[in-house]
Write a protein that holds these residues in place. Structure first.
Motif, PDB file in Angstrom:
ATOM      1  N   UNK A 132      28.332   3.022  18.228  1.00 20.19           N
ATOM      2  CA  UNK A 132      28.370   1.690  17.620  1.00 20.19           C
ATOM      3  C   UNK A 132      28.353   0.574  18.651  1.00 20.19           C
ATOM      4  N   UNK A 133      27.650   0.751  19.732  1.00 18.70           N
ATOM      5  CA  UNK A 133      27.516  -0.322  20.712  1.00 18.70           C
ATOM      6  C   UNK A 133      26.655  -1.445  20.131  1.00 18.70           C
ATOM      7  N   UNK A 134      27.063  -2.688  20.348  1.00 17.21           N
ATOM      8  CA  UNK A 134      26.403  -3.831  19.715  1.00 17.21           C
ATOM      9  C   UNK A 134      24.955  -3.985  20.160  1.00 17.21           C
ATOM     10  N   UNK A 135      24.629  -3.602  21.393  1.00 20.70           N
ATOM     11  CA  UNK A 135      23.249  -3.722  21.864  1.00 20.70           C
ATOM     12  C   UNK A 135      22.325  -2.839  21.034  1.00 20.70           C
ATOM     13  N   UNK A 136      22.819  -1.684  20.643  1.00 18.66           N
ATOM     14  CA  UNK A 136      22.013  -0.787  19.804  1.00 18.66           C
ATOM     15  C   UNK A 136      21.810  -1.395  18.425  1.00 18.66           C
ATOM     16  N   UNK A 137      22.859  -1.993  17.865  1.00 19.98           N
ATOM     17  CA  UNK A 137      22.737  -2.628  16.554  1.00 19.98           C
ATOM     18  C   UNK A 137      21.770  -3.803  16.611  1.00 19.98           C
ATOM     19  N   UNK A 138      21.814  -4.579  17.696  1.00 22.80           N
ATOM     20  CA  UNK A 138      20.908  -5.721  17.833  1.00 22.80           C
ATOM     21  C   UNK A 138      19.452  -5.264  17.904  1.00 22.80           C
ATOM     22  N   UNK A 139      19.183  -4.146  18.576  1.00 30.44           N
ATOM     23  CA  UNK A 139      17.815  -3.638  18.638  1.00 30.44           C
ATOM     24  C   UNK A 139      17.322  -3.227  17.250  1.00 30.44           C
ATOM     25  N   UNK A 140      18.179  -2.613  16.473  1.00 33.27           N
ATOM     26  CA  UNK A 140      17.782  -2.236  15.111  1.00 33.27           C
ATOM     27  C   UNK A 140      17.475  -3.475  14.265  1.00 33.27           C
TER      28      UNK A 140
END
Length: 384
Positions: free
Chosen positions: A352-360
């Motif tokens: 649940x790292x925010x950078x991964x969520x932002x990419x999605x």
């Protein structure tokens, strides 16, 4: 790409702070409009470089807010409007369409099994939500559990995408110096057994259960981080149970903290704890649990889609507990008897790292605006 974010308010809360984190990682230009309450998170967003406009909405039926918001959308020449929280989704979708913007993404942050944003669900709430949802391009669920609830409500599965909440995982790494400093600042002995909780002090979070359980464990102290209408009631309960000297309420904690802040940070407060408890029986995600896991804390929880939607071995330090005071007190006693120390950061926290969520989310923006998602996995909800 120019994106306008519309949110109901910007006081300290999970959805509000999640928006701030996303803005720090999204490679877009734009602005945030808050319908009400330009609080501490609004100041943080502006300090990060994104302007915030306060619409001055006076209540749910302030229909004059609709043309004011449409004017903001039209003047900004935005490629896409992204709405957050129930009232902002209802008004924001309509305003975007009036202003001629057809690309509208809405994030559903707070839909529980029986409540939305802490309020009981009703037929009227559902009907208005569904009517406005059809004005948008897609609806983002913060967990597969929320995606299934949306589908059960009647939202088309083809329109639902899952973009989980996220955290800046590395910021929560355990720091023994921060533990000592925070405990000293709060007056907590270095050898105290500290039970912790984070969230709005609202009935649905069941912090009263946590106060009762800690009162039943004489060696435990309770550290609650948050603000809300239940504050005085929780303090009265602690006094009535003879545990007032073992219950500490710190108030709300903006995260990330504002520049120049000298108070304890959220990672520091988590470092001061020995076990984390989430007693809420109805959650849309469970962000505080993920933050606690990133801090290496053992976690006891009543409900947490962020954990339950992952494989069983993704968070070995998290354990589901029953909803009664004796069950929670027994779990606290057992955790307190364990050897002290921090657990390894589990896969759940890294997932649940925010950078991964932002990419999605950026992939979803690109699909809406350009017709082609960015070269990352595109997440259609699994709602079966």
């Amino acid at each position: 790409m120019r994106v306008l974010h519309v949110i109901t308010g910007l006081g300290i809360g999970g959805a509000e702070q999640q928006l701030r984190l996303l803005l720090r990682h999204l490679p877009v230009q734009g602005r945030v409009v808050t319908l009400t309450n330009p609080g501490a998170v609004a100041a943080g967003i502006e300090a990060d470089g994104t302007p915030v406009t306060h619409l001055g909405m006076t209540g749910n039926r302030d229909l004059g807010a609709l043309p004011r918001l449409a004017r903001v959308v039209r003047q900004g020449r935005y490629d896409l409007v992204h709405t957050h929280l129930y009232r902002a989704c209802v008004y924001g979708r309509a305003a975007a369409r009036i202003a001629g913007v057809r690309r509208i993404v809405a994030t559903e942050h707070s839909l529980g099994a029986h409540q939305i944003e802490g309020r009981p669900l009703s037929a009227g709430t559902r009907a208005l939500y569904l009517a406005s949802e059809r004005l948008g391009t897609s609806t983002v669920a913060v967990s597969p559990s929320v995606a299934r609830r949306l589908a059960d409500w009647g939202v088309s599965e083809a329109r639902i995408r899952v973009v989980p909440n996220g955290i800046e995982t590395g910021r929560f790494a355990f720091d023994p110096d921060a533990r000592r400093r925070t405990r000293a600042a709060l007056g907590l002995p270095e050898d105290a057994y500290v039970v912790g909780g984070v969230g709005r002090l609202a009935p649905g979070k069941r912090f009263d259960l946590l106060v009762r359980a800690v009162a039943a464990v004489p060696e435990a102290r309770l550290l609650l981080v948050g603000e809300g209408g239940e504050r005085e009631g929780l303090l009265r309960l602690a006094r009535r149970l003879g545990a007032a000297d073992r219950v500490l309420l710190t108030g709300a904690c903006e995260d990330p903290p504002p520049a120049g802040s000298t108070g304890p940070s959220l990672p520091g407060l988590l470092a001061a704890m020995d076990v984390f408890v989430s007693a809420s029986p109805d959650e849309a995600f469970g962000l505080a649990v993920v933050e606690a896991l990133a801090a290496g804390l053992p976690v006891l929880y009543a409900a947490c889609p962020a954990i339950e939607d992952l494989p069983a071995d993704a968070a070995p330090g998290a354990r589901r507990t029953g909803g009664s005071v004796p069950e929670l007190a027994a779990a606290l006693r057992g955790t307190g008897e364990s050897p002290p120390g921090r657990l390894p950061v589990p896969e759940a926290a890294r997932h649940y790292d925010i950078a991964r969520s932002a990419r999605r989310l950026m992939s979803l923006y690109d699909q809406a605006v350009h017709g082609t998602p960015s070269p990352v996995e595109h997440h259609r909800a699994s709602v079966k």
